[in-house]
Design a protein around this motif. Sequence first.
Motif, PDB file in Angstrom:
ATOM      1  N   ASN A   1      -0.343   2.223 -10.488  1.00 18.61           N
ATOM      2  CA  ASN A   1      -1.389   2.503  -9.509  1.00 18.61           C
ATOM      3  C   ASN A   1      -2.679   1.747  -9.812  1.00 18.61           C
ATOM      4  O   ASN A   1      -3.723   2.034  -9.229  1.00 18.61           O
ATOM      5  CB  ASN A   1      -1.682   4.007  -9.478  1.00 18.61           C
ATOM      6  CG  ASN A   1      -0.516   4.800  -8.916  1.00 18.61           C
ATOM      7  OD1 ASN A   1       0.186   4.332  -8.018  1.00 18.61           O
ATOM      8  ND2 ASN A   1      -0.298   5.988  -9.450  1.00 18.61           N
TER       9      ASN A   1
ATOM     10  N   SER B   1       0.837  -1.190   0.000  1.00 13.79           N
ATOM     11  CA  SER B   1       0.000   0.000   0.000  1.00 13.79           C
ATOM     12  C   SER B   1       0.879   1.250   0.000  1.00 13.79           C
ATOM     13  O   SER B   1       1.789   1.379   0.822  1.00 13.79           O
ATOM     14  CB  SER B   1      -0.912   0.013   1.230  1.00 13.79           C
ATOM     15  OG  SER B   1      -1.574   1.258   1.341  1.00 13.79           O
TER      16      SER B   1
ATOM     17  N   ARG C   1     -10.383  -7.381  -2.321  1.00 10.58           N
ATOM     18  CA  ARG C   1      -9.171  -6.782  -1.758  1.00 10.58           C
ATOM     19  C   ARG C   1      -9.189  -6.966  -0.248  1.00 10.58           C
ATOM     20  O   ARG C   1     -10.201  -6.728   0.414  1.00 10.58           O
ATOM     21  CB  ARG C   1      -9.115  -5.288  -2.110  1.00 10.58           C
ATOM     22  CG  ARG C   1      -7.818  -4.600  -1.663  1.00 10.58           C
ATOM     23  CD  ARG C   1      -7.888  -3.114  -1.979  1.00 10.58           C
ATOM     24  NE  ARG C   1      -8.897  -2.445  -1.180  1.00 10.58           N
ATOM     25  CZ  ARG C   1      -9.483  -1.308  -1.540  1.00 10.58           C
ATOM     26  NH1 ARG C   1      -9.176  -0.734  -2.694  1.00 10.58           N
ATOM     27  NH2 ARG C   1     -10.402  -0.747  -0.761  1.00 10.58           N
TER      28      ARG C   1
ATOM     29  N   THR D   1      -0.066   4.233   0.764  1.00  8.71           N
ATOM     30  CA  THR D   1      -0.520   5.231   1.739  1.00  8.71           C
ATOM     31  C   THR D   1      -0.683   4.681   3.146  1.00  8.71           C
ATOM     32  O   THR D   1      -0.765   5.441   4.094  1.00  8.71           O
ATOM     33  CB  THR D   1      -1.864   5.822   1.293  1.00  8.71           C
ATOM     34  OG1 THR D   1      -2.821   4.757   1.154  1.00  8.71           O
ATOM     35  CG2 THR D   1      -1.719   6.542  -0.040  1.00  8.71           C
ATOM     36  N   ARG D   2      -0.720   3.367   3.289  1.00  3.43           N
ATOM     37  CA  ARG D   2      -0.953   2.772   4.596  1.00  3.43           C
ATOM     38  C   ARG D   2       0.147   1.782   4.929  1.00  3.43           C
ATOM     39  O   ARG D   2       0.820   1.260   4.051  1.00  3.43           O
ATOM     40  CB  ARG D   2      -2.319   2.062   4.624  1.00  3.43           C
ATOM     41  CG  ARG D   2      -3.500   2.968   4.353  1.00  3.43           C
ATOM     42  CD  ARG D   2      -4.792   2.174   4.270  1.00  3.43           C
ATOM     43  NE  ARG D   2      -5.019   1.391   5.487  1.00  3.43           N
ATOM     44  CZ  ARG D   2      -5.996   0.503   5.606  1.00  3.43           C
ATOM     45  NH1 ARG D   2      -6.802   0.281   4.590  1.00  3.43           N
ATOM     46  NH2 ARG D   2      -6.140  -0.172   6.738  1.00  3.43           N
TER      47      ARG D   2
ATOM     48  N   SER E   1     -11.793  -5.442   2.411  1.00  2.00           N
ATOM     49  CA  SER E   1     -11.938  -3.995   2.221  1.00  2.00           C
ATOM     50  C   SER E   1     -12.704  -3.603   0.962  1.00  2.00           C
ATOM     51  O   SER E   1     -13.212  -2.494   0.896  1.00  2.00           O
ATOM     52  CB  SER E   1     -10.560  -3.318   2.205  1.00  2.00           C
ATOM     53  OG  SER E   1      -9.745  -3.837   1.174  1.00  2.00           O
TER      54      SER E   1
ATOM     55  N   LEU F   1      -6.959   1.290  -5.286  1.00  2.00           N
ATOM     56  CA  LEU F   1      -7.266   1.978  -4.035  1.00  2.00           C
ATOM     57  C   LEU F   1      -8.729   2.403  -3.962  1.00  2.00           C
ATOM     58  O   LEU F   1      -9.166   2.932  -2.949  1.00  2.00           O
ATOM     59  CB  LEU F   1      -6.370   3.218  -3.885  1.00  2.00           C
ATOM     60  CG  LEU F   1      -4.874   2.940  -3.707  1.00  2.00           C
ATOM     61  CD1 LEU F   1      -4.091   4.247  -3.653  1.00  2.00           C
ATOM     62  CD2 LEU F   1      -4.618   2.118  -2.449  1.00  2.00           C
ATOM     63  N   SER F   2      -9.476   2.185  -5.044  1.00  2.00           N
ATOM     64  CA  SER F   2     -10.874   2.608  -5.063  1.00  2.00           C
ATOM     65  C   SER F   2     -11.745   1.572  -4.378  1.00  2.00           C
ATOM     66  O   SER F   2     -11.277   0.535  -3.916  1.00  2.00           O
ATOM     67  CB  SER F   2     -11.342   2.809  -6.508  1.00  2.00           C
ATOM     68  OG  SER F   2     -11.467   1.549  -7.156  1.00  2.00           O
TER      69      SER F   2
ATOM     70  N   SER G   1      -6.941  -6.140   3.334  1.00  2.00           N
ATOM     71  CA  SER G   1      -5.861  -5.415   4.011  1.00  2.00           C
ATOM     72  C   SER G   1      -5.170  -6.377   4.970  1.00  2.00           C
ATOM     73  O   SER G   1      -5.811  -6.928   5.876  1.00  2.00           O
ATOM     74  CB  SER G   1      -6.414  -4.216   4.785  1.00  2.00           C
ATOM     75  OG  SER G   1      -7.059  -3.319   3.910  1.00  2.00           O
TER      76      SER G   1
ATOM     77  N   ASN H   1      -8.628   0.787 -10.494  1.00  2.00           N
ATOM     78  CA  ASN H   1      -7.903   1.593  -9.516  1.00  2.00           C
ATOM     79  C   ASN H   1      -7.920   0.810  -8.214  1.00  2.00           C
ATOM     80  O   ASN H   1      -8.958   0.698  -7.565  1.00  2.00           O
ATOM     81  CB  ASN H   1      -8.584   2.957  -9.353  1.00  2.00           C
ATOM     82  CG  ASN H   1      -7.864   3.847  -8.351  1.00  2.00           C
ATOM     83  OD1 ASN H   1      -7.011   3.388  -7.588  1.00  2.00           O
ATOM     84  ND2 ASN H   1      -8.201   5.110  -8.344  1.00  2.00           N
TER      85      ASN H   1
ATOM     86  N   TYR I   1      -1.751  -5.127   0.535  1.00  2.00           N
ATOM     87  CA  TYR I   1      -3.041  -5.514  -0.013  1.00  2.00           C
ATOM     88  C   TYR I   1      -2.908  -6.868  -0.702  1.00  2.00           C
ATOM     89  O   TYR I   1      -1.995  -7.084  -1.494  1.00  2.00           O
ATOM     90  CB  TYR I   1      -3.550  -4.484  -1.022  1.00  2.00           C
ATOM     91  CG  TYR I   1      -4.091  -3.211  -0.400  1.00  2.00           C
ATOM     92  CD1 TYR I   1      -5.003  -3.265   0.650  1.00  2.00           C
ATOM     93  CD2 TYR I   1      -3.701  -1.966  -0.885  1.00  2.00           C
ATOM     94  CE1 TYR I   1      -5.500  -2.101   1.213  1.00  2.00           C
ATOM     95  CE2 TYR I   1      -4.202  -0.807  -0.336  1.00  2.00           C
ATOM     96  CZ  TYR I   1      -5.101  -0.877   0.717  1.00  2.00           C
ATOM     97  OH  TYR I   1      -5.592   0.275   1.269  1.00  2.00           O
TER      98      TYR I   1
END
Length: 743
Positions: free
Chosen positions: A94, A46, A65, A48-49, A76, A111-112, A67, A109, A53
């Motif tokens: 990405n 990830s 997905r 940002t975290r 998630s 992260l979406s 986490s 995407n 994933y």
Amino acid sequence: MHRVGSAGNTCSSSRPRKEKRFTYVLNDADDKKHCAGINCLSVIKSPTRDCDYLFTGSRDGTLKRWSVVNNEAQFSATFESHVDWVNDVVPAGNSIVSCSSDTTLKIWNFLSGGACTRTLRQHSDYVTCLASSEKNPNFVASGGLGGEVFVWDIEAALLPLSRSPDEMGDESTNGIVSTAHTVSSLRSVNSNSNNSSQTTQPHGYTPVPAKGHKESVYALAMNETGTLLVSGGTEKVIRVWDPRTGSKNTKLRGHTDNIRALLVDSTGRFCLSGSSDSMIRLWDLGQQRCVHSYAVHTDSVWTLASTPTFSHVYSAGKDLSLYLTDLTTREALLLCTEKHPILQLALQDDSVWVATTDSSVHKWSADRNNPQKFFENGSPFLAGNMFTRAKSYIEESTPVPVCKQPLLNIPGIPGIVQHDILNNRRHVLTKDAAGSVKLWEIIRGVVLEDFGKVSFDQKREELFERVSVPTWFTADTRLGCLSIHLDTPQCFSAEMYSADLNISSTSEDSKINLAQETLRSLMAHWLIKKRPKPRSHISPNNEARSQIHSRLEVDDASENQNMTVLAPFQFSTISPPSIITEGSQGGPWRKKINELDGTEDDRDIPWWVLDCLLNERMLPKENTKCSFYLHSCDSSVQIHTQGKLSAPRILRIHKVSTYVLDKILLDRPLDLQGESGQNGGHLRLPSFDSSLSSGVKPWKKKPIVEILCNNQVLPLDMSLATVKAYIWKKSEDLILNYRMVQA
């Protein structure tokens, strides 16, 4: 992998249809879990975290997905758009890219919340495998059963399409790029044909074809810089390509069966291959030869994963076993065993994720950086080669797995493996992989009863009803869950009286079309959200479509009459079904019914579905009438009507009995419309609202007239169709007899 018809209308469908099919998929109450085998895995850091994933792609047609933090995995998001099995998934910057048996690739995407950003249509058959490079993730290669290999530039594929304002209005609204505007061309690059037409995309992008395979492709791999691509399949050879140009570099022979797994080291010098011949081979691509072969498996090798230094390889497959092999010393070790064949592996730090034909995913202890420690604690054996099997098998000893239990389990739902549509054409009996038998009501999408682990055949016999209802839908369990298919005009052939559905808001004689009410319930959210479309963007092809478009332009307030959903047809809002369908553009797509945004029109939804919803009109269906003759058991009694009568197939015998009493025995005026050429008519019967208001159904009252067929007294609640199917048992018109009985 076998060619099986998918849940939607894909371009590889072998059965031509005049109209597009409408399918709805009944989801389990816990849609956070997969309900079919896991075909693919991918672990992504990830950005940002502080977590990783894990992406899982399943035979249920979805990606999920998770986490992952330490030894915990939390659901998630669900990525839902494919209409058939998801076969592979790889990272691409990405984004992630998935491929499916629906012949498409999809870019997401990652992260979406599950948004598909582009659909790529180029393959002519199932897309089975993908490959990407670590340092140049923009390039993704795809291969499939059509023998095609394409190399995609993901950045170019995601560029906005160049269109005129009118074309902008025609863009597919379901999240899937229409066929006319897809990133790829519609060119089918098949090495068996040298002549193929090519349609250039509006913004000029076409993937690079790697032409040469004559049969199905099952495995791809790329080096980390994206300068070398290898492929393998049923031809039993490994082909080496330059992915930048699609040109062939060389061809490697040695395997004796289908090549199912490939790996390339970071330098692009060495390649590992796993095959259905149970062998693992190490190739020197510079020398263009096999330098080592490893025999550790007893059956097909389906997946490989290597350490970063390419010193050790993890391998698994059909024999349920996960082995770790030292490529230098040839020592091998049984790391663990699964209960189901292993389809794919994904290394993550000190562990390995294992996907099988089961709907669960397991995480086992491993170490991608220091695998040698397992050899110190385990019982290694010397791997065999192409001439000798492994030493442990020669000595007829069974290796002992190092790991007894997985570190983590992501449970799934047992998929449905058997089903039977019951005679009432509303209930479906299913059996899942765990042996649990359930009874579903498909017009509401709910489980009526869970019988547990009982005999499927015995329960089917117990639930048998002597009733005849036209076949208005078909079902399959290819996705691990119930998929209900509606095809016009057959789907509109089944009707029921409202009283039989316990609908008290309408008269007893009101007939309910099962498909029409089911469609209305499935599309209720869409009807509420629907927005009118400008006429300038409409190009009707026939009168039906023209009337549909005219309804799309009316004020939303005038459409409230279409939004009423009858109670027996209300689907769950907790686990709403998904629909799979396609319109005039864009190909098949899949969405949950509560995610429809109202912008979908006949470019996304079959026009006959819109015609049913908006115009309350259905295509002509098979004859819903049943013709019969009515005679007295007493030959001395004269009857008024010697001709043939006609009534709805669903008419119950109690109404025939009442007709005999009112119109014949009591000598009241006949309410019949004569038929040409015969002294007969359509059976018109009085309503029985008084019986309903009293709470007693007419057929439960004691009769004074009995109706017989083949000398059998007919139950008053039996329909004409059931009498013809189970009592009369002939193709000609029914002959019914009546007689008086004591009150």
